[in-house]
Design a protein around this motif. Sequence first.
Motif, short mmCIF file in Angstrom:
data_model
loop_
_atom_site.label_atom_id
_atom_site.label_comp_id
_atom_site.label_asym_id
_atom_site.label_seq_id
_atom_site.Cartn_x
_atom_site.Cartn_y
_atom_site.Cartn_z
N GLU A 139 0.84 -1.20 0.00
CA GLU A 139 0.00 0.00 0.00
C GLU A 139 0.87 1.25 0.00
O GLU A 139 0.58 2.23 -0.70
N TYR A 183 -8.23 8.98 -5.53
CA TYR A 183 -8.73 8.55 -4.23
C TYR A 183 -7.85 9.04 -3.08
O TYR A 183 -8.22 8.94 -1.91
N PRO A 240 -4.38 7.09 2.01
CA PRO A 240 -5.69 6.45 1.88
C PRO A 240 -5.94 5.44 2.99
O PRO A 240 -5.01 4.99 3.66
N GLU A 241 -7.19 5.08 3.16
CA GLU A 241 -7.54 4.09 4.17
C GLU A 241 -6.85 2.77 3.86
O GLU A 241 -6.64 2.41 2.70
N ARG A 242 -6.50 2.05 4.91
CA ARG A 242 -5.79 0.78 4.79
C ARG A 242 -6.76 -0.38 4.96
O ARG A 242 -7.71 -0.31 5.74
N ILE A 243 -6.48 -1.47 4.25
CA ILE A 243 -7.30 -2.66 4.38
C ILE A 243 -6.87 -3.41 5.63
O ILE A 243 -5.69 -3.46 5.97
N ASN A 261 -11.46 -3.05 8.52
CA ASN A 261 -11.80 -2.25 7.34
C ASN A 261 -11.54 -3.15 6.12
O ASN A 261 -10.46 -3.13 5.55
N THR A 275 -12.52 -3.60 3.00
CA THR A 275 -12.31 -3.22 1.61
C THR A 275 -11.83 -1.78 1.53
O THR A 275 -12.14 -0.96 2.39
N THR A 276 -11.07 -1.49 0.48
CA THR A 276 -10.60 -0.13 0.22
C THR A 276 -10.77 0.16 -1.27
O THR A 276 -11.13 -0.72 -2.05
N TYR A 277 -10.47 1.39 -1.64
CA TYR A 277 -10.53 1.74 -3.06
C TYR A 277 -9.58 0.85 -3.85
O TYR A 277 -9.93 0.36 -4.92
#
Length: 228
Positions: free
Chosen positions: A34, A45, A145-148, A152, A154-156
């Motif tokens: 990531e 994103y 961005p948000e981390r999987i 959480n 799912t992410t983009y």
Amino acid sequence: MNYSDLLTNVRNYTEVTSDVLTDSVLNVFIENIENKVDRAIDGDYQRRYATSAFVADNSFLDVSGPEGGFRFARGLQLHKSDGTIVWLQQVDTTFIDEYSVERSTSDTNFKGEPRYWANWDANTLIVAPTPDQNYTVELWYNETPERISSTNTTTYLSTNAPEVLLYGTISEAYSYLKNIQDMQLYEAKFTAALKLFADEQMGRKRRDEYVDGVLRIPLTSFDPKGGT
């Protein structure tokens, strides 16, 4: 692809169980990939916009607050009380220091409407001249961005480019397993998938067909007389 699918697929590809590739080990590999993706491309994103304020007599702007973490600024817009919007020009910190010697001051000789900005440190920007009053500023920036993860799922990236995340994590896993040949294979797959993702994010998504024309693939044209 969700978090659970990603872990299962990595173990299936490598044919290694969770006794060796534990969740905690794979989480490190996933985060590494990531981070690589974040630094390699400028995806939509990752882009954010926030309104903040320049405070009178203070040249510094704290940017540590945005959720997701501030990574870097793309631009600053000064919103004036009369409704006009002015873009500030990015310069080096040395320029700011020479232009406005007093960074926090009530001396009118060093104050005015901000025109320039620079990176001061990881959480602070600096502007010049020192603001002579409070100003509204719109900050255009990129965040992490948000981390999987297990919470959480799912992410983009996992939704729109799952092959990037999968191949990259597999290459990290093979590196950990000291399987150099398969590591190189999946590094190549990761690199190819990342390029296609970058072409989409920084290429096709930034095009305007009216301005740039429809994207076309060149075709070989054959001469009816036998040439090319």
